[in-house]
Structure formats: C-alpha cells, structure tokens
Design an enzyme around this catalytic site. Structure first.
Site: not given
Lengths: 411, 245
Positions: B65, B67, B128, B131
C-alpha cells in the site's frame, strides 16, 4: 441501538480437551460468535389463537417490514406455551395486570396448549412481534386489536440477538430467553462441516510445519537478523500439501537496534513470507504497471529475499507463478501475528491461518476477550475470510523449550 | 477526531496543499493500473520526505500500500550514494544505522527511523487496518486522510488502531468506544504509539479518484467482473453532520 444490552456475565469458554498424541487444533472463534454469547434484544410478545396466527404475523410484517432490520431466523416466531420459559410466561400475564389461567403460570403441558377463560375451545400460542425499539405499543395495539379483538396483551422480553453457535447454546438460550433454533449454517462463521474437513487435512501436517517455523524463528534470533518468530507457507493442491516459503523475522537485519523503536516493521516474518511469495509470482513486464521497476525490493527496507540458509532449504516446490497474491495458500506461524500482519494475511487472500503461541497483547487474529479482540481471520466487513486455528502441542508448549519472545512483542 | 473547523485558515491551507500532493500520487497510481491511493509524509523542517502510491498490482504483493512505499522511500539509502551498494548487499546483515563514520551514515541513509515520530502522513484514503498498525509501530506522529474506509479502515472505519491498538473494553467495538467513553477514559487506554487522526480532507476528490479506477477492469483478479456497464458518477454525497470539506 438502545434496546440492546449486554448480560453482566460472560459465558466462559469450555476448557479444551487434553490434546491427543499428535496435538490439537482449536478453531478460532469469530468476533460475532464472541459477541453472540452476550448480546440480547428487547422484543414485544403476545398470545394469539392458532387460527389467527398467520394473519396476525402478516399484519406484523406490514407494520414492521423486514422486522426493522433484525434477523429472527434463529428464533421460533410462534411458540407453544409449553416451550416458552416459565419466567417469560409469568411476566406476560403478571405484567399485563391480569390473571392468566393457572395452567399457564405453572408448568404447562406442551400438547395441551393455552386456553383462556371464556374461550375454552381456543388454543393460543405465543408470538414474537418486533423489537421494542422499532415500534411503540400505541401504534401496535390498535392494529392487533383489529384482528384479535379488544384486550390484546403485550409484554416485553429479551431474546438473543444473534444465532446460537452450537446445539448446547441453543438449548440454554431456549430455556432462558425464548425458543431458539441451531442451524449449522451459522451466519457469522465458516460452516462447521467445512471447518472439520479442513481441520483433518491441517492436522496431518501441522506439526512438521510448525517445527519448521520454530526452526526459522530460532535461526532468525541466533543469526541476529530478527526476533524469534517464524512462518511457513504451504500450498495444497489435489490433496498434496507442500512448503513453498519459509521466513524468519528480519526486523533487525541491516537495522540499528540502538536507534530505538521496534525495528524494521515491514520485515516481520509474515510480511517477509508474503513478500517471498510475491517474488515468485509472474510479472507481466509489458503492462504499464511494470514501469518503473519500483519499489526496489533489493535496496530498500523490504526483506523479500532469503536471509537464512533454512529459508533457502525449506521450500519443497516453487510458488505457482500463475497465482494471484497468496490466494488459498496456508500460513503456519509460531506466534499469533500482530494487527498489521493479520490484516496482511487477509489482504493476501490466504485460505487458512494457524498459529501456536497466542499473543494477547498484540495479536490480531483472535476475537476472544482478554486480547485485542479484533478477530481479523473472519470478519463480515472485510472482503476476505479464511479458516483459522490455534495449534496446541501434545506435550505442552514446545516440549519444554522456552520461548524467548516477549509477550508484548508485535509478532 | 479533529477536523479542519478547529484550525486556522492558514493551517488548513497548508494541510490541503499536502493533500493535493497526495492526490497527485493517487493520480499516478491510476495511470499505472493501481488502486488510486496516494500519500506523502511530511517533516516540519524537511518538508515532504516520502511519497507513495498503491503498488499491489505491479509487485504482486497485496501489502504494498502507499504507506509502505512512502516509508520505504524515507528509510532507504540515497540512490545517488556511490557507497550504497555495499550496504544494501543482501548478504550483509550489519545494521545500516551503525557505522563508525556518522557522516557516512548520513550520506547513505538521510533519515533514521525515528524521523517518523516527528512526521505527518497525508493520505487520500483512510489507512487500512494493516497500515494503521504499521504507522503505529513505526511511531508516526499524525495522520490526515481524505475519504473514510468503512471496509478496511484502521483509524475509525472498522477499528481504532491509532488509539490503544484498537483494543476495546466490553463487547461492542465501535459503539462502545464512541458512546460510552469520555476523553479521560480514552486517555487511560492510550499507549505508546497512539497518534492523532483527522479525516475528510479533499474527500470528494479522493472518492472520485477511486470511482475512476473502479469503472476500469481489474483483469488480475481470479474472476474478473464485467465493469464495462459501470458509469462514472462524479457527485459525492455529503458526510452526515457536515464533517467534510
């Protein structure tokens, strides 16, 4: 929803039976199972003559479409007085300020039914009407009386909000709250038959895979690349299960401990295992997403390549290059993965997850109270669910060996 | 959760500027067939120190992701450094941040991990659960996000990982936390790693970006769904209670 309340007591989980020779797999509970044990809803009940039962329910369905969003599938909509708990029956009559027939307040013969004075021939049954939060007596009573005649009695009682997860639970609730039905296809967990079939398969190999995972954990710690945590990833095809990836924790590999902090968070054993699977998957270099070659998995913080000899030696086959993420692979973890790693397992579409050591302070898979309670292995909101177990050794934890990992570590 | 109403106009303008940078990363993802989520990580004296966009398709790794990508950029050795290859050699297990020559360390790794403790993440969609936990363990200071994530969100959407690792007392997660706990109780729950979160920044833009992606086909999923009939909807329903921009 104000009408929902929690019971003050918790139903203690039954102690697991002594492990058999090969060890034991304990299916994880879903967050909904845990909550189902303690959540109740207040509802209105009344009694109706059997002859008018279906027309009355029809009226209720008009007044409260879809039961206001509540699912009563696990409850008997109509109940003969004999199967309604005695306390509920008593409250129904006493609460109305009228005397019910003597036969109702004492034990009632289920077959005899309910008879009221003046209506000797009319047998009555109880009806679960609707949640008290959805409709008021003032809008309910006039409509009911249009069918049942004047003097309709309403009473409130508690019912279990969610379906029971076992026949025993259904029996207990039926005696305490309201007649319940246990359906094996519970709406908030994997089907019992699917779990038990999978469990037989997992049980045949779990011990060897867990031993390998502990081997990786020991190696990671001894080599200084990480904490004593390890995972093994298994592919099961046509009844045959083979290891495709083994990964030890790598959070201290090329990372300064004296910097403080938790080390390289992206190099937990689960994250490394997932990364190693991804390295084995086919890449379509003609697609625009292959350009630029980024992120750089070599020079950055990700540790998607073997750091330990065991990581090179363990795999029995290569990752299926045509696979989609870790779709339907199985992961065997020495420790319950942290919240990040648990969710990474969900994002990666694993089919089964097994761990040995419960991490109450940090683990993300279990739903049980006493831990974080996230239950990430099976949650309805998420777009992926799997099967999950805790593995219990036949002779206790690691056959007497000591786990050096701190209980508060994010594994 | 705080929002822009409690901040000065000047401060809001700064946050919105960084959120636009995050959106431009999301746009880049969109053009490379990735879910359009983008982020930047900002340090008070160094400015933007890392940029990220979703990279799950290109890496075949569902954990990549935005991040992760941004943190990777911050904590990786400088690509221009000629000595980088010796330290990034995979057989080398020596910690990167320990070298006898502090100057050398700085030239290879411009930022130590603790820089995140002073940094703010701007991300187009709520982090999410995975993360949110990553950010917690790395010790991020603050998070500003655009659209809420009711399916996966880890900073309010599904769990509150930014507060006490999301641990809930009692039985009901969201309801209990939101209705019964006052500020004092929440503070008692707080542990090391808690961070401040603010949502709703350029929310509509973030949502439209996602919708532009979902009208495309995702051919890599095992059973691709027909999306040809889908129509891009550009108007976004306002948040209840007027929380959005």
């Amino acid at each position: 929803m104000n009408s929902e309340s929690a019971e003050s007591h918790c139903v203690p989980a039954p102690a697991p039976a002594p492990p058999a020779d090969g060890g034991q797999l304990i299916p994880l509970k879903t967050i909904l199972e845990i909550r189902a044990a303690v959540r109740v809803l207040n509802v209105y009940i009344t009694t109706v003559p059997i002859q008018k039962a279906s027309s009355t329910l029809g009226l209720v369905r008009t007044l409260v479409p879809r039961d206001g969003g509540y699912d009563f599938q696990h409850l008997r909509r109509f109940a003969k007085p004999g199967v309604v708990p005695e306390g509920v029956r008593r409250r129904y009559f006493e609460g109305c300020g009228e005397d019910g027939p003597e036969s109702l307040r004492s034990s009632v013969d289920e077959n005899e039914g309910l008879k009221e004075e003046g209506c000797e021939e009319e047998t009555k049954i109880f009806l679960l009407i609707a949640a008290t939060s959805i409709i008021s007596p003032s809008s309910l009573l006039p409509s009911l009386e249009s069918i049942l005649g004047p003097g309709v009695k309403l009473s409130t009682t508690e019912i279990p909000l969610l379906a029971p997860t076992s026949a025993e639970q259904a029996k207990g609730w039926s005696e305490k709250y309201w007649p319940c039905v246990y359906k094996k296809s519970i709406p908030f967990g994997p089907h019992v038959a699917i779990v038990s079939r999978a469990q037989e398969e997992v049980l045949r190999g779990v011990r060897g895979w867990m031993d390998s995972a502990w081997g990786l954990a020991d190696a990671a710690r001894e080599e200084g690349v990480g904490e004593g945590v390890g995972v093994v990833i298994v592919e099961r095809r046509g009844g045959e299960a083979r290891v495709v990836v083994g990964a030890g924790d790598g959070r201290w590999c090329r990372w300064g401990r004296e910097e403080g902090g938790e080390g390289n968070v992206t190099a937990h054993a689960v994250m490394r295992g997932i990364g190693m699977v991804s390295e084995g998957l086919a890449r379509d270099y003609t697609s625009p997403s292959a350009i630029p070659p980024f992120p750089d998995t070599e020079g950055g913080i990700f540790r998607n390549h073997p750091l330990l000899d065991l990581e090179n030696d363990l795999p029995e086959k290569e990752v299926d290059v045509g696979g989609y993420l870790c779709h339907d692979l199985e992961i065997y973890c020495t420790h319950e993965p942290c919240v990040m790693c648990s969710m990474a397992i969900v994002h990666s579409r694993f089919g089964r997850a097994v761990f040995e050591k419960r991490m109450c302070g940090t683990g993300g898979l279990c739903a049980d109270e006493g831990g974080l309670g996230h239950g990430l292995w099976w949650r309805k909101e998420l777009n992926w669910t799997m099967l999950g177990w805790r593995w219990v050794r036949p002779l206790g934890f690691r056959e007497g060996r000591v786990d050096v990992v701190d209980v508060e570590l994010d594994a | 959760m705080t929002n822009q109403e409690t901040r000065s106009e000047e401060e809001n303008a700064i946050h919105l500027n960084y959120m636009r940078e995050a959106l431009s990363m999301a746009e880049l993802a969109l053009h490379t067939s990735e879910t359009p989520v983008g982020c930047v990580i900002v340090h008070p004296s160094h400015g933007i120190i890392g940029r990220g966009m979703n990279a799950t398709n290109r890496t075949r790794n569902g954990t990549m992701h935005a991040e992760f990508i941004a943190i990777n950029e911050i904590l990786s050795p400088s690509p221009e450094s000629s000595n980088a290859s010796s330290l990034t050699n995979l057989s080398s297990k020596s910690p990167p941040f320990v070298t006898e020559n502090e100057e050398e360390r700085k030239s290879l790794y411009p930022f130590p991990p603790r820089i995140l403790n002073e940094s703010t993440l701007y991300v187009t969609v709520e982090p999410c659960i995975m993360c949110a936990s990553l950010l917690r363990q790395f010790g991020i200071k603050r998070v500003f996000f655009g659209a809420s994530n009711e399916k996966f969100g880890g900073t309010g959407g599904v769990l509150d990982v930014h507060l006490g690792n999301g641990k809930v007392s009692g039985i009901e997660s969201n309801e209990t936390v939101r209705t019964t706990s006052n500020q004092e109780e929440q503070m008692a729950h707080r542990r090391n790693g808690d961070y401040e979160v603010s949502g709703g920044w350029l929310r509509e833009e973030a949502i439209v970006m996602l919708r532009r992606f979902y009208v495309q086909e995702n051919g890599r999923a095992p059973e691709p769904r027909r999306k040809a009939d889908r129509v891009l909807k550009l108007e976004v329903e306002p948040l209840e209670g007027g929380g959005g921009v």
